[in-house]
Design a protein around this motif. Structure first.
Motif, PDB file in Angstrom:
ATOM      1  N   GLU A   1     -12.437   9.195  -4.449  1.00  0.00           N
ATOM      2  CA  GLU A   1     -10.997   9.339  -4.213  1.00  0.00           C
ATOM      3  C   GLU A   1     -10.208   8.548  -5.263  1.00  0.00           C
ATOM      4  O   GLU A   1     -10.529   7.406  -5.578  1.00  0.00           O
ATOM      5  CB  GLU A   1     -10.631   8.829  -2.814  1.00  0.00           C
ATOM      6  CG  GLU A   1      -9.147   9.020  -2.484  1.00  0.00           C
ATOM      7  CD  GLU A   1      -8.802   8.497  -1.102  1.00  0.00           C
ATOM      8  OE1 GLU A   1      -8.060   7.503  -1.006  1.00  0.00           O
ATOM      9  OE2 GLU A   1      -9.303   9.083  -0.121  1.00  0.00           O
TER      10      GLU A   1
ATOM     11  N   GLN B   1      -3.675   1.832  -9.333  1.00  0.00           N
ATOM     12  CA  GLN B   1      -3.422   0.393  -9.257  1.00  0.00           C
ATOM     13  C   GLN B   1      -2.127   0.141 -10.030  1.00  0.00           C
ATOM     14  O   GLN B   1      -2.112   0.186 -11.255  1.00  0.00           O
ATOM     15  CB  GLN B   1      -4.566  -0.426  -9.829  1.00  0.00           C
ATOM     16  CG  GLN B   1      -4.316  -1.922  -9.663  1.00  0.00           C
ATOM     17  CD  GLN B   1      -5.564  -2.747  -9.907  1.00  0.00           C
ATOM     18  OE1 GLN B   1      -6.639  -2.411  -9.410  1.00  0.00           O
ATOM     19  NE2 GLN B   1      -5.422  -3.826 -10.659  1.00  0.00           N
TER      20      GLN B   1
ATOM     21  N   ASN C   1      -2.256   7.991  -3.534  1.00  0.00           N
ATOM     22  CA  ASN C   1      -2.400   6.657  -2.942  1.00  0.00           C
ATOM     23  C   ASN C   1      -2.350   5.606  -4.043  1.00  0.00           C
ATOM     24  O   ASN C   1      -2.853   5.822  -5.150  1.00  0.00           O
ATOM     25  CB  ASN C   1      -3.749   6.543  -2.216  1.00  0.00           C
ATOM     26  CG  ASN C   1      -3.804   7.441  -0.996  1.00  0.00           C
ATOM     27  OD1 ASN C   1      -2.847   7.499  -0.239  1.00  0.00           O
ATOM     28  ND2 ASN C   1      -4.912   8.136  -0.819  1.00  0.00           N
ATOM     29  N   GLY C   2      -1.750   4.477  -3.724  1.00  0.00           N
ATOM     30  CA  GLY C   2      -1.670   3.398  -4.705  1.00  0.00           C
ATOM     31  C   GLY C   2      -1.634   2.040  -4.035  1.00  0.00           C
ATOM     32  O   GLY C   2      -1.351   1.921  -2.839  1.00  0.00           O
TER      33      GLY C   2
ATOM     34  N   GLU D   1       1.937   5.412  -0.538  1.00  0.00           N
ATOM     35  CA  GLU D   1       1.657   6.843  -0.603  1.00  0.00           C
ATOM     36  C   GLU D   1       2.881   7.474  -1.233  1.00  0.00           C
ATOM     37  O   GLU D   1       4.008   7.340  -0.716  1.00  0.00           O
ATOM     38  CB  GLU D   1       1.372   7.417   0.786  1.00  0.00           C
ATOM     39  CG  GLU D   1       0.028   6.948   1.327  1.00  0.00           C
ATOM     40  CD  GLU D   1      -0.392   7.692   2.588  1.00  0.00           C
ATOM     41  OE1 GLU D   1       0.506   8.058   3.375  1.00  0.00           O
ATOM     42  OE2 GLU D   1      -1.600   7.893   2.788  1.00  0.00           O
TER      43      GLU D   1
ATOM     44  N   GLN E   1      -7.201   6.423  -6.801  1.00  0.00           N
ATOM     45  CA  GLN E   1      -6.203   5.463  -6.351  1.00  0.00           C
ATOM     46  C   GLN E   1      -5.504   4.876  -7.574  1.00  0.00           C
ATOM     47  O   GLN E   1      -6.148   4.579  -8.579  1.00  0.00           O
ATOM     48  CB  GLN E   1      -6.857   4.335  -5.548  1.00  0.00           C
ATOM     49  CG  GLN E   1      -5.867   3.263  -5.076  1.00  0.00           C
ATOM     50  CD  GLN E   1      -6.539   2.254  -4.176  1.00  0.00           C
ATOM     51  OE1 GLN E   1      -6.677   2.458  -2.976  1.00  0.00           O
ATOM     52  NE2 GLN E   1      -6.977   1.139  -4.746  1.00  0.00           N
TER      53      GLN E   1
ATOM     54  N   ASN F   1     -11.189   4.632  -5.607  1.00  0.00           N
ATOM     55  CA  ASN F   1     -11.116   3.831  -4.392  1.00  0.00           C
ATOM     56  C   ASN F   1     -12.527   3.359  -4.018  1.00  0.00           C
ATOM     57  O   ASN F   1     -13.415   4.183  -3.768  1.00  0.00           O
ATOM     58  CB  ASN F   1     -10.520   4.671  -3.254  1.00  0.00           C
ATOM     59  CG  ASN F   1     -10.217   3.847  -2.022  1.00  0.00           C
ATOM     60  OD1 ASN F   1     -10.929   2.908  -1.697  1.00  0.00           O
ATOM     61  ND2 ASN F   1      -9.153   4.206  -1.328  1.00  0.00           N
TER      62      ASN F   1
ATOM     63  N   LYS G   1       0.883  -1.171   0.000  1.00  0.00           N
ATOM     64  CA  LYS G   1       0.000   0.000   0.000  1.00  0.00           C
ATOM     65  C   LYS G   1       0.918   1.217   0.000  1.00  0.00           C
ATOM     66  O   LYS G   1       1.761   1.366   0.876  1.00  0.00           O
ATOM     67  CB  LYS G   1      -0.888  -0.004   1.244  1.00  0.00           C
ATOM     68  CG  LYS G   1      -2.016   1.001   1.195  1.00  0.00           C
ATOM     69  CD  LYS G   1      -2.962   0.819   2.368  1.00  0.00           C
ATOM     70  CE  LYS G   1      -4.191   1.707   2.242  1.00  0.00           C
ATOM     71  NZ  LYS G   1      -3.892   3.126   2.014  1.00  0.00           N
TER      72      LYS G   1
END
Length: 576
Positions: A560, A564, A526-527, A515, A562, A554, A513
């Protein structure tokens, strides 16, 4: 970290073209560039791409034999003949049978469906099925997703007084069966403008023509488009042209008001309340529809798909889910055995294709194992199950390579084969396997490009984190539904750093996870990087690295953004 990254920056001319298109459609130049890469270069083409319209579906009567097929169906109904809807046991065949059966049942009751048993009858039209049809007084069979090569079987049916309408999308041979009508956009003499319909799509076009001919409003066909969406996703056909229109509106139907059977499957998949995508069909819904035909008999799947009572449908869906659990166990064991065989064949790494066979391997799972081998080794793969001197199995291919042509080059060694570019079914005598393997591998090595057997990722755009906004995410959603020839866009950002809070997660600590920040903005992104925990040490070393990724919403925090992340490389590495 072993992927080769393929990326070609846009030329100054392309950048200017993208800028002008972006202004016209009020969208980021990054996304306008993605449209241009898909051959969409004008404002009107972009509007059609983003808002596929059902009135843009092609006139079904442009398909060869469509008028003959509709006339024969009308005659059968007028004479009150018994009609059988016959189909293959995979997702495409079962959804096609369910679609045609459900639609016709609204206007005609002397009708039944039939799915052959994979283990007793094999692929396609069987003598057992034809004998049953004759015994029960069937005079017309509409066959879906198979039949294009069933020359002997359809001649036999004719001798029994049974007519055939073939609705297929597999590549035909030079000689066609003696059916009353053959609906197949891949016919050599086809005049139909779109060649890439799935079997369910051909069935839909037939019902569209029947409705048009009989003054039935098109609106009565719309509830059946969820079957088309499921079939298009599961059969991995190009999501362009008519397929895009049917998939777009089929997904809308699947999300808003799915048929009872599909609603039950959605519930047992744990997808209720989520916005369903093509990926959900491929990885969740499709395997469950397939499971019955792989483990037992596909008739149970059609029973579920045409069910009207929700409680009965849920009970049937739970039963089919149990088949899927069995399929998973068999699949895992066979994949492990197949990997062990490849490991023993040291020379395999120098071969451009893989051919594997095992005594007693379950026929219903060889296609899945072939797909897994193709994904692992980036080579066209054939997996065969051998029983009583006959080997039957499936071939799968890598992107951009036509495995059907490779199989066809060995046809003198085969008892039977059929399929399309990326998936082929075949049977042959066990004693012919060594020569088949030699010739198949030789043909592939002479016709495949080096790039097609590399572990590579095609990146569509290089962006900075400041470009990734909520508006970009919302505009990007308009590119769906995704699939072959309209892939989910892959982006890359170079020179990113851990914000200091990235961590390894998962039951086996296999995911990361993330940041992240880049050097050109203060945005923190975020990823999630699935299965890439081996990169964690480098990420925490405070050195820069490059990432390629898809941009997602997300699911736990609506709105939000995110990332991938598909691959991670040190910034000083050669990304290709």
């Amino acid at each position: 970290m072993n992927f080769k990254w393929n990326y070609e920056p846009p030329t100054p001319e392309r950048k200017q073209q993208a800028k002008e298109l972006a202004e016209k459609i009020s969208m980021s130049p990054i996304l306008a560039e993605l449209l241009i890469q898909r051959g969409i270069k004008t404002e009107s083409a972009a509007k059609r791409f983003f808002r596929p319209m059902l009135n843009e579906l092609i006139d079904p009567f442009l398909m060869n034999d469509m008028d003959v097929a509709v006339d024969r169906l009308n005659d059968a109904m007028g004479r009150k003949e018994r009609i059988m809807i016959y189909g293959d046991y995979d997702v495409d065949g079962c959804t096609a049978v369910a679609l045609v059966y459900k639609f016709l049942l609204q206007f005609y009751s002397n009708i039944e469906y039939y799915i052959p048993d994979r283990y007793e009858e094999g692929y396609g039209i069987s003598r057992k099925g034809l004998d049953y049809a004759a015994e029960t007084g069937v005079k017309l069979i509409i066959v879906l997703d198979c039949g294009i090569k069933a020359i002997d079987e359809i001649a036999y049916a004719k001798s029994l007084g049974i007519d055939f309408i073939i609705c297929d999308h597999h590549v035909p041979d030079d000689e066609l069966p003696c059916a009353v009508a053959i609906l197949n956009p891949k016919r050599q003499d086809s005049t139909y403008p779109f060649k890439h319909l799935c079997g369910c799509g051909v069935g839909f076009k037939f019902m569209q023509a029947f409705a048009k001919n009989n003054g039935i409003p098109f609106s009565q066909l719309i509830p059946l488009l969820d079957f088309c969406a499921v079939s298009i996703a599961a059969d991995i056909v190009p999501v362009t042209g008519e397929n895009r229109i049917m998939a777009f509106h089929g997904l809308k139907q699947l999300n808003q008001n799915p048929s009872v059977g599909l609603k039950a499957i959605i519930e047992i998949c744990g997808l209720t309340g989520r916005e369903l995508t093509m990926s959900d069909i491929i990885f969740k819904i499709g395997p469950r529809i397939n499971a019955s035909g792989r483990v037992q008999n596909g008739t149970e799947t059609v029973d579920l798909l045409v069910e009207k009572d929700m409680q009965k449908a849920l009970a049937e869906a739970i039963h089919i889910n149990e088949y899927n659990d069995q399929r998973r166990d068999i699949d895992k064991q066979m994949t492990e055995e197949a990997n062990q065989i490849v490991a023993r064949l040291e020379s395999q790494e120098h071969q451009s294709a893989i051919v594997l066979y095992g005594e007693g391997w379950k026929k219903g799972v060889v296609g899945i194992v072939a797909s897994r081998m193709t994904d692992m080794y980036f080579r066209p793969t054939v997996v065969l199950s051998c029983n009583d001197g006959i080997a039957s199995g499936s071939a799968r291919s890598v992107a951009g390579y036509d495995v059907y042509d490779a199989i066809k080059s060995c046809r003198d060694l085969l008892e039977n084969f059929g399929g399309h570019t990326y998936a082929v079914g075949l049977t042959l005598r066990v004693e012919n396997i060594p020569e088949f393997r030699r010739r198949f591998q030789q043909y592939v090595s002479e016709h495949i490009g080096t790039r097609q057997t590399e572990a590579s990722i095609d990146i569509e755009a290089e962006v900075d984190f400041k470009d990734i906004t909520k508006k970009l995410l919302n505009d990007l959603k308009k590119f769906a539904p995704y699939g072959p020839e309209n892939p989910k866009p892959l982006f890359c950002t170079r020179g990113v750093y851990d914000y200091g809070t990235s961590k390894v997660v998962g039951k086996q600590q296999e995911h990361i996870k993330l940041e992240l920040v880049d050097s050109r903005s203060s945005n923190v992104m975020n990823g999630i990087a699935f299965g890439q925990s081996q990169a964690a040490r480098y990420i925490k070393s405070k050195r820069s690295f490059d990432i390629c990724y898809t941009i997602e919403e997300n699911i736990y925090k609506r709105g939000e953004v995110q990332l991938q992340i598909e691959d991670i490389k040190p910034s000083d590495s050669d990304n290709g």
